[in-house]
Design an enzyme around this catalytic site. Structure first.
Site, PDB file in Angstrom:
ATOM      1  N   HIS A   1      91.868  50.600   8.585  1.00 44.07           N
ATOM      2  CA  HIS A   1      93.205  50.483   7.997  1.00 44.07           C
ATOM      3  C   HIS A   1      93.970  51.783   8.105  1.00 44.07           C
ATOM      4  O   HIS A   1      93.396  52.848   8.314  1.00 44.07           O
ATOM      5  CB  HIS A   1      93.166  50.006   6.540  1.00 44.07           C
ATOM      6  CG  HIS A   1      92.433  50.922   5.592  1.00 44.07           C
ATOM      7  ND1 HIS A   1      91.102  50.765   5.296  1.00 44.07           N
ATOM      8  CD2 HIS A   1      92.850  51.988   4.873  1.00 44.07           C
ATOM      9  CE1 HIS A   1      90.732  51.695   4.425  1.00 44.07           C
ATOM     10  NE2 HIS A   1      91.779  52.462   4.163  1.00 44.07           N
TER      11      HIS A   1
ATOM     12  N   GLU B   1      89.348  58.714   6.322  1.00 41.78           N
ATOM     13  CA  GLU B   1      88.352  57.986   5.537  1.00 41.78           C
ATOM     14  C   GLU B   1      87.385  57.344   6.515  1.00 41.78           C
ATOM     15  O   GLU B   1      87.802  56.774   7.522  1.00 41.78           O
ATOM     16  CB  GLU B   1      89.059  56.905   4.700  1.00 41.78           C
ATOM     17  CG  GLU B   1      88.128  56.062   3.853  1.00 41.78           C
ATOM     18  CD  GLU B   1      88.870  54.996   3.040  1.00 41.78           C
ATOM     19  OE1 GLU B   1      90.023  54.659   3.370  1.00 41.78           O
ATOM     20  OE2 GLU B   1      88.279  54.504   2.059  1.00 41.78           O
TER      21      GLU B   1
ATOM     22  N   HIS C   1      96.385  58.247   4.861  1.00 40.08           N
ATOM     23  CA  HIS C   1      95.137  58.468   5.601  1.00 40.08           C
ATOM     24  C   HIS C   1      94.899  57.336   6.595  1.00 40.08           C
ATOM     25  O   HIS C   1      95.534  56.287   6.523  1.00 40.08           O
ATOM     26  CB  HIS C   1      93.931  58.624   4.659  1.00 40.08           C
ATOM     27  CG  HIS C   1      93.587  57.419   3.825  1.00 40.08           C
ATOM     28  ND1 HIS C   1      94.063  57.233   2.553  1.00 40.08           N
ATOM     29  CD2 HIS C   1      92.804  56.342   4.086  1.00 40.08           C
ATOM     30  CE1 HIS C   1      93.581  56.102   2.063  1.00 40.08           C
ATOM     31  NE2 HIS C   1      92.826  55.532   2.979  1.00 40.08           N
TER      32      HIS C   1
END
Ligand code: CO
Length: 134
Positions: free
Chosen positions: A7, A130, A79
């Protein structure tokens, strides 16, 4: 080592307005808001054919995205999340290579219920990364 883009997370001050923009203007499939108190955010998932967008709004006074929104008052990309097959092996390889893993270095359970780690943006072209266990 890294796999799919899981994502892109976008921090916003007004989650309802951001969700409306994705649903009504961009015509995306937009889920319902969900509180993730352990990460200090309220999140809406936008599902695209090849990845997801996470719209993040601060939850609580000490939200980890509050400072980002102070610096970026109209919101912005917060992020990127990449999948890895083995998050502990990935962490050890990154640390051995000199990358900084944020926090205590132990995976936490992320917004999708899977273990995640964050890597220091200064080590990766100014982008907070991440890693999520695939
Ligand atoms: Co994320």
């Amino acid at each position: 080592m890294i796999g799919r883009l899981n994502h892109v997370a976008i921090a916003v001050n007004d989650l309802a307005a951001a969700a409306r923009g994705y649903r009504d203007t961009l015509g995306a499939r937009v889920g319902s808001p969900r509180d993730v108190p352990e990460h200090g955010v309220r999140v809406v998932f936008v599902t695209l054919p090849n990845t997801k967008i996470e719209l993040l709004e601060p939850l609580g006074a000490d939200s980890p995205i509050a400072g980002f929104l102070e610096r970026n008052p109209s919101g912005g990309i917060h992020h990127l999340c990449y999948e890895v097959d083995d998050i502990l092996a990935a962490r050890d390889r990154l640390k051995a290579g000199g990358a900084r893993v944020l926090g205590a270095g132990e995976p936490a359970i992320g917004a999708h219920g899977k273990p995640v780690l964050f890597l220091h943006p200064k080590d990766f072209s100014g982008t907070l990364i991440e890693l999520e266990q695939a």
